[in-house]
Design an enzyme around this catalytic site. Structure first.
Site, PDB file in Angstrom:
ATOM      1  N   HIS A  37       0.844  -1.208   0.000  1.00  0.00           N
ATOM      2  CA  HIS A  37       0.000   0.000   0.000  1.00  0.00           C
ATOM      3  C   HIS A  37       0.879   1.258   0.000  1.00  0.00           C
ATOM      4  O   HIS A  37       0.597   2.229  -0.708  1.00  0.00           O
ATOM      5  CB  HIS A  37      -0.895   0.041   1.245  1.00  0.00           C
ATOM      6  CG  HIS A  37      -1.858  -1.097   1.356  1.00  0.00           C
ATOM      7  ND1 HIS A  37      -1.736  -2.082   2.300  1.00  0.00           N
ATOM      8  CD2 HIS A  37      -2.975  -1.398   0.647  1.00  0.00           C
ATOM      9  CE1 HIS A  37      -2.735  -2.945   2.188  1.00  0.00           C
ATOM     10  NE2 HIS A  37      -3.504  -2.555   1.180  1.00  0.00           N
ATOM     11  N   GLN A  61     -18.068  -6.469  -1.485  1.00  0.00           N
ATOM     12  CA  GLN A  61     -17.148  -7.207  -2.349  1.00  0.00           C
ATOM     13  C   GLN A  61     -16.703  -8.542  -1.748  1.00  0.00           C
ATOM     14  O   GLN A  61     -15.892  -9.247  -2.328  1.00  0.00           O
ATOM     15  CB  GLN A  61     -15.932  -6.357  -2.727  1.00  0.00           C
ATOM     16  CG  GLN A  61     -14.939  -6.114  -1.618  1.00  0.00           C
ATOM     17  CD  GLN A  61     -13.842  -5.156  -2.068  1.00  0.00           C
ATOM     18  OE1 GLN A  61     -14.083  -3.960  -2.264  1.00  0.00           O
ATOM     19  NE2 GLN A  61     -12.646  -5.680  -2.261  1.00  0.00           N
ATOM     20  N   LYS A 151      -0.842  -6.399  -8.199  1.00  0.00           N
ATOM     21  CA  LYS A 151      -1.089  -7.622  -7.424  1.00  0.00           C
ATOM     22  C   LYS A 151      -2.515  -8.110  -7.674  1.00  0.00           C
ATOM     23  O   LYS A 151      -2.781  -9.294  -7.761  1.00  0.00           O
ATOM     24  CB  LYS A 151      -0.864  -7.296  -5.942  1.00  0.00           C
ATOM     25  CG  LYS A 151      -1.664  -8.041  -4.947  1.00  0.00           C
ATOM     26  CD  LYS A 151      -0.911  -9.215  -4.440  1.00  0.00           C
ATOM     27  CE  LYS A 151      -1.580 -10.014  -3.359  1.00  0.00           C
ATOM     28  NZ  LYS A 151      -2.959  -9.793  -3.058  1.00  0.00           N
ATOM     29  N   GLN A 155      -8.563  -6.959 -10.942  1.00  0.00           N
ATOM     30  CA  GLN A 155      -9.244  -5.805 -10.354  1.00  0.00           C
ATOM     31  C   GLN A 155      -8.886  -4.531 -11.121  1.00  0.00           C
ATOM     32  O   GLN A 155      -9.744  -3.682 -11.376  1.00  0.00           O
ATOM     33  CB  GLN A 155      -8.867  -5.666  -8.884  1.00  0.00           C
ATOM     34  CG  GLN A 155      -9.397  -4.419  -8.223  1.00  0.00           C
ATOM     35  CD  GLN A 155      -9.246  -4.445  -6.725  1.00  0.00           C
ATOM     36  OE1 GLN A 155     -10.113  -4.925  -6.010  1.00  0.00           O
ATOM     37  NE2 GLN A 155      -8.130  -3.932  -6.220  1.00  0.00           N
ATOM     38  N   SER A 188      -2.712  -7.981   2.965  1.00  0.00           N
ATOM     39  CA  SER A 188      -3.271  -7.846   4.315  1.00  0.00           C
ATOM     40  C   SER A 188      -3.600  -9.225   4.874  1.00  0.00           C
ATOM     41  O   SER A 188      -3.529  -9.450   6.084  1.00  0.00           O
ATOM     42  CB  SER A 188      -4.534  -6.987   4.274  1.00  0.00           C
ATOM     43  OG  SER A 188      -4.227  -5.748   3.685  1.00  0.00           O
ATOM     44  N   ARG A 189      -3.979 -10.142   4.016  1.00  0.00           N
ATOM     45  CA  ARG A 189      -4.371 -11.482   4.469  1.00  0.00           C
ATOM     46  C   ARG A 189      -3.181 -12.290   4.987  1.00  0.00           C
ATOM     47  O   ARG A 189      -3.372 -13.275   5.694  1.00  0.00           O
ATOM     48  CB  ARG A 189      -5.083 -12.239   3.349  1.00  0.00           C
ATOM     49  CG  ARG A 189      -6.467 -11.688   3.065  1.00  0.00           C
ATOM     50  CD  ARG A 189      -7.216 -12.524   2.041  1.00  0.00           C
ATOM     51  NE  ARG A 189      -8.586 -12.077   1.847  1.00  0.00           N
ATOM     52  CZ  ARG A 189      -8.961 -11.109   1.032  1.00  0.00           C
ATOM     53  NH1 ARG A 189      -8.049 -10.479   0.317  1.00  0.00           N
ATOM     54  NH2 ARG A 189     -10.230 -10.758   0.917  1.00  0.00           N
TER      55      ARG A 189
HETATM   56  P1  AMP Z   1      -6.550  -3.762  -0.461  1.00  0.00           P
HETATM   57  O1  AMP Z   1      -6.364  -3.026   0.817  1.00  0.00           O
HETATM   58  O2  AMP Z   1      -6.131  -5.200  -0.405  1.00  0.00           O
HETATM   59  O3  AMP Z   1      -7.913  -3.558  -1.061  1.00  0.00           O
HETATM   60  O4  AMP Z   1      -5.531  -3.114  -1.484  1.00  0.00           O
HETATM   61  C1  AMP Z   1      -5.535  -1.735  -1.749  1.00  0.00           C
HETATM   62  C2  AMP Z   1      -4.634  -1.484  -2.934  1.00  0.00           C
HETATM   63  O5  AMP Z   1      -3.309  -1.917  -2.628  1.00  0.00           O
HETATM   64  C3  AMP Z   1      -5.067  -2.256  -4.188  1.00  0.00           C
HETATM   65  O6  AMP Z   1      -4.923  -1.416  -5.319  1.00  0.00           O
HETATM   66  C4  AMP Z   1      -4.102  -3.405  -4.216  1.00  0.00           C
HETATM   67  O7  AMP Z   1      -3.874  -3.919  -5.505  1.00  0.00           O
HETATM   68  C5  AMP Z   1      -2.841  -2.737  -3.675  1.00  0.00           C
HETATM   69  N1  AMP Z   1      -1.909  -3.746  -3.180  1.00  0.00           N
HETATM   70  C6  AMP Z   1      -2.186  -4.778  -2.338  1.00  0.00           C
HETATM   71  N2  AMP Z   1      -1.094  -5.537  -2.147  1.00  0.00           N
HETATM   72  C7  AMP Z   1      -0.107  -4.971  -2.893  1.00  0.00           C
HETATM   73  C8  AMP Z   1       1.266  -5.291  -3.115  1.00  0.00           C
HETATM   74  N3  AMP Z   1       1.842  -6.355  -2.550  1.00  0.00           N
HETATM   75  N4  AMP Z   1       1.994  -4.490  -3.935  1.00  0.00           N
HETATM   76  C9  AMP Z   1       1.412  -3.401  -4.525  1.00  0.00           C
HETATM   77  N5  AMP Z   1       0.134  -3.052  -4.350  1.00  0.00           N
HETATM   78  C10 AMP Z   1      -0.627  -3.823  -3.546  1.00  0.00           C
END
Ligand code: AMP
Length: 282
Positions: A37, A61, A151, A155, A188-189
């Site tokens: 992030h 979602q 990643k 999406q 996050s997971r």
């Molecule tokens: P999320 O909080 O999982 O919904 O992710 C928020 C944003 O962070 C989304 O655009 C994800 O694709 C991006 N993101 C999540 N993991 C990564 C990562 N390892 N590297 C780059 N961007 C990420």
């Protein structure tokens, strides 16, 4: 960093500061922030005058209620990380702000083939939820620049389709995947993995690398099958290992040696579902 819980205050602040749409870089997240992030925050900070992050765990979602209820919440730590990254503002909307009329009768988005494959197939309704929250957030914050991670490859394609379909004046910047040592894509997971599972989880990146190194013209069936067994050996329950056209996400069964391909994996380690991808040609 300034924190906004309601959209009126956020909009008034942006106006007062004189920022126009092109000045705003927006990074929507569901929190439990990590270096992935923060790389998006950094990309926006380099290019935009005002970097705005949002944290909202979007109920629409999640196709699996267990996944929604177990989604990690680490708000204090998130705020600290965002402060350190010199984020300008954080938007923390309530469900009522995002869905003022509830979630029962939300708009349906036409996503054509993107909804029938991969994440769309294995997580029914997931991308409708992504479009619903993204459309609303983008409408509220009025940013011309959106930073998202490769990643979540599919999406990014869905959100681009949303932008094209709705005429939102937004440029999507798809940024590279940040990885932990060993290659595990940050997520996050990952916080829900035990240390032993974390070690085994590098098998996803190793499998993608195997596909990259062994890709050749002709049928891809054996390659996909072998890649699946590599994951199963590490006790993954595999949803899919696929190769798809990198531009359309159409599944490719026989490669002509030219089409740009992306390899995509989704698999469970225990209760935790992980996804990753790698461009393997072109
Ligand atoms: P999320 O909080 O999982 O919904 O992710 C928020 C944003 O962070 C989304 O655009 C994800 O694709 C991006 N993101 C999540 N993991 C990564 C990562 N390892 N590297 C780059 N961007 C990420």
């Amino acid at each position: 960093m300034i924190l906004f819980k309601n959209s009126e205050d956020l909009i008034a602040y942006i106006k007062r500061k004189g920022f126009g749409k092109p000045d705003i870089g927006f990074i929507p997240t569901m929190g439990a922030l990590h270096q992935g992030h923060l790389s998006l925050i950094e990309a926006s900070r380099k290019e935009r005058a005002f970097t705005l992050c949002s944290i909202f765990i979007n109920p629409t979602q999640f196709n699996d209620p267990g996944d929604y209820h177990n989604y990690p919440v680490t708000l204090e730590n998130d705020i600290e990380l965002l402060e350190q990254a010199e984020t300008d503002a954080l938007f923390l909307p309530s469900a009522a702000t995002i869905y003022p009329d509830g979630t029962r009768q939300l708009r349906h988005y036409e996503l054509a083939g993107l909804e029938d494959v991969l994440e769309g197939k294995f997580r029914p309704g997931h991308f409708q939820g992504v479009c619903q929250v993204m459309h609303r957030l983008l409408t509220i914050v009025g940013a011309a620049h959106l930073y998202m991670g490769q990643k979540d490859y599919q999406q990014c394609m869905v959100v681009q389709q949303l932008i094209d379909q709705t005429g939102l004046e937004v440029e999507l910047h798809a940024c590279p995947t940040m990885r932990a040592s060993g290659g595990l894509a940050m997520s996050s997971r990952n916080a829900r993995l035990t240390e032993a599972e974390r070690q085994r989880a590098v098998a996803i990146h190793n499998t993608l690398t195997y596909i990259h190194e062994h890709l050749s013209k002709g049928s891809l069936q054996e390659l996909k099958k072998h890649a699946t067994t590599l994951l199963e050996k590490e006790e993954f329950k595999v949803d899919y290992v696929e190769l798809a056209d990198a531009d359309t996400l159409e599944i490719v069964h026989t490669w002509n040696g030219k089409t740009a391909l992306v390899a995509l994996v989704a698999a469970f380690l225990g209760q935790v579902r992980l996804i990753d991808n790698m461009k393997v040609s072109g």
